[in-house]
Design a protein around this motif. Structure first.
Motif, PDB file in Angstrom:
ATOM      1  N   PRO A 214     121.396  26.379  17.558  1.00  0.00           N
ATOM      2  CA  PRO A 214     120.017  26.879  17.593  1.00  0.00           C
ATOM      3  C   PRO A 214     119.998  28.360  17.979  1.00  0.00           C
ATOM      4  N   PRO A 215     118.820  28.987  17.975  1.00  0.00           N
ATOM      5  CA  PRO A 215     118.761  30.424  18.247  1.00  0.00           C
ATOM      6  C   PRO A 215     118.819  30.802  19.718  1.00  0.00           C
ATOM      7  N   ALA A 216     118.638  29.840  20.618  1.00  0.00           N
ATOM      8  CA  ALA A 216     118.537  30.166  22.040  1.00  0.00           C
ATOM      9  C   ALA A 216     119.895  30.018  22.738  1.00  0.00           C
ATOM     10  N   GLY A 217     119.889  30.278  24.047  1.00  0.00           N
ATOM     11  CA  GLY A 217     121.056  30.054  24.880  1.00  0.00           C
ATOM     12  C   GLY A 217     122.226  30.962  24.540  1.00  0.00           C
ATOM     13  N   GLU A 218     123.419  30.357  24.432  1.00  0.00           N
ATOM     14  CA  GLU A 218     124.635  31.128  24.174  1.00  0.00           C
ATOM     15  C   GLU A 218     124.576  31.851  22.827  1.00  0.00           C
ATOM     16  N   ASN A 219     123.903  31.267  21.868  1.00  0.00           N
ATOM     17  CA  ASN A 219     123.810  31.919  20.556  1.00  0.00           C
ATOM     18  C   ASN A 219     123.015  33.218  20.624  1.00  0.00           C
ATOM     19  N   ALA A 220     121.964  33.231  21.437  1.00  0.00           N
ATOM     20  CA  ALA A 220     121.203  34.468  21.617  1.00  0.00           C
ATOM     21  C   ALA A 220     122.069  35.545  22.254  1.00  0.00           C
ATOM     22  N   LEU A 221     122.897  35.153  23.228  1.00  0.00           N
ATOM     23  CA  LEU A 221     123.807  36.098  23.860  1.00  0.00           C
ATOM     24  C   LEU A 221     124.843  36.600  22.869  1.00  0.00           C
ATOM     25  N   ARG A 222     125.327  35.695  21.984  1.00  0.00           N
ATOM     26  CA  ARG A 222     126.334  36.102  21.008  1.00  0.00           C
ATOM     27  C   ARG A 222     125.764  37.114  20.019  1.00  0.00           C
ATOM     28  N   ILE A 223     124.529  36.898  19.566  1.00  0.00           N
ATOM     29  CA  ILE A 223     123.902  37.857  18.650  1.00  0.00           C
ATOM     30  C   ILE A 223     123.730  39.205  19.341  1.00  0.00           C
ATOM     31  N   ASP A 224     123.380  39.183  20.617  1.00  0.00           N
ATOM     32  CA  ASP A 224     123.238  40.444  21.340  1.00  0.00           C
ATOM     33  C   ASP A 224     124.577  41.171  21.430  1.00  0.00           C
ATOM     34  N   GLU A 225     125.674  40.435  21.604  1.00  0.00           N
ATOM     35  CA  GLU A 225     127.000  41.057  21.637  1.00  0.00           C
ATOM     36  C   GLU A 225     127.330  41.690  20.279  1.00  0.00           C
ATOM     37  N   ILE A 226     127.012  40.983  19.197  1.00  0.00           N
ATOM     38  CA  ILE A 226     127.250  41.529  17.862  1.00  0.00           C
ATOM     39  C   ILE A 226     126.437  42.800  17.660  1.00  0.00           C
ATOM     40  N   TRP A 227     125.190  42.778  18.081  1.00  0.00           N
ATOM     41  CA  TRP A 227     124.308  43.943  17.964  1.00  0.00           C
ATOM     42  C   TRP A 227     124.892  45.148  18.702  1.00  0.00           C
ATOM     43  N   GLN A 228     125.326  44.927  19.933  1.00  0.00           N
ATOM     44  CA  GLN A 228     125.888  46.026  20.704  1.00  0.00           C
ATOM     45  C   GLN A 228     127.156  46.564  20.043  1.00  0.00           C
ATOM     46  N   GLY A 229     127.968  45.672  19.473  1.00  0.00           N
ATOM     47  CA  GLY A 229     129.173  46.110  18.783  1.00  0.00           C
ATOM     48  C   GLY A 229     128.863  46.939  17.557  1.00  0.00           C
ATOM     49  N   LEU A 230     127.838  46.550  16.815  1.00  0.00           N
ATOM     50  CA  LEU A 230     127.465  47.291  15.615  1.00  0.00           C
ATOM     51  C   LEU A 230     126.845  48.647  15.941  1.00  0.00           C
ATOM     52  N   LEU A 231     126.201  48.753  17.102  1.00  0.00           N
ATOM     53  CA  LEU A 231     125.628  50.041  17.506  1.00  0.00           C
ATOM     54  C   LEU A 231     126.709  51.076  17.770  1.00  0.00           C
ATOM     55  N   SER A 232     127.903  50.608  18.161  1.00  0.00           N
ATOM     56  CA  SER A 232     129.038  51.512  18.436  1.00  0.00           C
ATOM     57  C   SER A 232     128.653  52.621  19.410  1.00  0.00           C
ATOM     58  N   GLY A 233     127.913  52.260  20.433  1.00  0.00           N
ATOM     59  CA  GLY A 233     127.515  53.258  21.413  1.00  0.00           C
ATOM     60  C   GLY A 233     126.264  54.021  21.068  1.00  0.00           C
ATOM     61  N   GLY A 234     125.721  53.813  19.873  1.00  0.00           N
ATOM     62  CA  GLY A 234     124.485  54.490  19.484  1.00  0.00           C
ATOM     63  C   GLY A 234     123.266  53.873  20.157  1.00  0.00           C
ATOM     64  N   ILE A 235     122.141  54.516  20.022  1.00  0.00           N
ATOM     65  CA  ILE A 235     120.893  54.048  20.638  1.00  0.00           C
ATOM     66  C   ILE A 235     119.907  53.696  19.538  1.00  0.00           C
ATOM     67  N   SER A 236     119.374  52.480  19.595  1.00  0.00           N
ATOM     68  CA  SER A 236     118.432  52.052  18.562  1.00  0.00           C
ATOM     69  C   SER A 236     117.057  52.666  18.802  1.00  0.00           C
ATOM     70  N   HIS A 237     116.283  52.740  17.738  1.00  0.00           N
ATOM     71  CA  HIS A 237     114.945  53.305  17.815  1.00  0.00           C
ATOM     72  C   HIS A 237     114.067  52.633  16.773  1.00  0.00           C
ATOM     73  N   SER A 238     112.780  52.827  16.889  1.00  0.00           N
ATOM     74  CA  SER A 238     111.856  52.310  15.891  1.00  0.00           C
ATOM     75  C   SER A 238     111.964  53.148  14.624  1.00  0.00           C
ATOM     76  N   TYR A 239     111.898  52.485  13.479  1.00  0.00           N
ATOM     77  CA  TYR A 239     112.077  53.167  12.192  1.00  0.00           C
ATOM     78  C   TYR A 239     110.963  52.702  11.260  1.00  0.00           C
ATOM     79  N   THR A 240     110.169  53.648  10.761  1.00  0.00           N
ATOM     80  CA  THR A 240     109.015  53.322   9.933  1.00  0.00           C
ATOM     81  C   THR A 240     109.254  53.727   8.484  1.00  0.00           C
ATOM     82  N   LEU A 241     109.098  52.781   7.580  1.00  0.00           N
ATOM     83  CA  LEU A 241     109.153  53.040   6.150  1.00  0.00           C
ATOM     84  C   LEU A 241     107.724  53.082   5.616  1.00  0.00           C
TER      85      LEU A 241
END
Length: 356
Positions: A214-241
């Motif tokens: 499911p999306p909660a619990g450990e899986n939510a933490l795992r997605i957050d780890e993937i997100w941080q890895g993909l950022l590679s130290g960068g900082i996310s921001h809002s992006y408007t199309l």
């Protein structure tokens, strides 16, 4: 060693980046450009000091997906001390250009490119544009004169693309009218290929689970780890199309990677054009909390199908968390039978070779 190159080296040492010879060569060109932008203005003209707008070449970075083009351009943009700098996705930039040209025409301006280009040059001494691609004939017909005018007025452009200049708008309608833009790139831009065979995003995602139930619990933490890895130290921001005068908002975006909840995208009154714009703006999308779908949320389910179709056609990497496996997401109600194709695509998008 300049500050830009030192930052790159520090991020390698910290494990945020992998050392890449192609990236280093492009970084050297960007470092040289920054030095030229910082040189004292030359004396000339009636009003004293000014820059020679023809003296500093623009830069065109190209290479396959995941090679780090956007990451390098954003590092350069963040560290550049150029006055009046501007950064945008190429698609969003061109949509803004068309909107301003329409305003100029309504005011009776016969050649709307000129005032729009002048306004851009006033705002931006340095203009950074991500993912240069020409898919629309309306863009193809104006980019040559637009950028010729912008550069002639002294703006330096840095742009990234998945294609070499000669492959832009390949097989497009009336392509011969577009060829002056390719010639302009050859004359006014230093062209650098990031030719490494390494897709760094693909490496980070290799072997990763890409669909979490499911999306909660450990899986939510795992997605957050993937997100941080993909950022590679960068900082996310809002992006408007901007799509057909509507705003499509990605609340979390960095270097072609976006993160959104299901309701952020599928709960909004978006249509095919909006999802196409999203698929063009991102290379990786983390989509969280996909619910069970049924007749009770039919409109949201229909938008989800459109979103997956757009991502699939553009071969965007998808990391998702959901209430059920794809074939069990939508089991009853109008549209459940047609959803089988979407479920199949969701499985295909989890494969190791997806996105290459």
């Amino acid at each position: 060693m300049g500050l830009l190159q030192k930052t790159y080296q520090d991020r390698i040492a910290a494990g945020d980046l992998e050392d890449d010879s192609g990236q280093r060569a492009a970084l050297a060109a960007l470092t040289d450009l920054e030095a030229k932008l910082e040189e004292p203005a030359r004396r000339g003209g009636l009003f004293g000091f000014r820059k020679d707008p023809q003296r500093i070449p623009s830069i065109y970075l190209w290479g396959g997906v995941g090679r780090g083009k956007s990451m390098l351009m954003d590092m350069f943009f963040d560290f550049s001390e150029a006055e009046n700098k501007m950064r945008s996705h190429f698609l969003e930039f061109m949509q803004g250009v068309h909107a301003e040209m329409n305003v100029a025409r309504k005011q009776g301006v016969s050649d709307a490119i000129l005032p729009v280009a002048a306004a851009i040059s006033e705002k931006a001494r340095l203009l950074c544009l991500d993912e240069c691609q020409i898919d629309d004939i309306a863009d193809a017909m104006i980019v040559g004169r637009l950028f010729e005018t912008i550069i002639a007025r002294g703006t330096v452009v840095v742009t990234t693309s998945n294609r070499p200049p000669q492959d832009l708008y390949r097989d497009g309608i009336n392509r011969h009218l577009f060829l002056p833009f390719i010639e302009l790139i050859g004359e006014k831009f230093d062209i650098h290929e990031i030719g490494s065979g390494t897709d760094h995003r693909q490496n980070r995602l290799a072997g990763e689970v890409k669909y979490f139930v499911p999306p909660a619990g450990e899986n939510a933490l795992r997605i957050d780890e993937i997100w941080q890895g993909l950022l590679s130290g960068g900082i996310s921001h809002s992006y408007t199309l901007t799509v057909n005068n509507r705003k499509v908002i990605l609340n979390h975006y960095c270097n072609g990677v976006a993160r959104a909840a299901f309701w952020d995208l599928c709960g909004q009154p978006y249509g095919p054009a909006d999802f196409l714009a999203i698929s063009q703006a991102v290379r990786v999308l983390l989509l969280e909390n996909i619910p069970l779908l049924s007749r009770s949320n039919y409109n949201e389910a229909r938008r989800f199908v459109m979103l997956i179709d757009a991502l699939y056609e553009r071969r965007v990497h998808l990391i998702a968390s959901a209430a059920a496996q794809p074939e069990k997401l939508y089991v009853e109600g109008v549209g459940s039978f047609e959803f089988e194709r979407t479920a199949s695509r969701l499985y295909e998008m989890q494969s190791c070779g997806w996105g290459l």
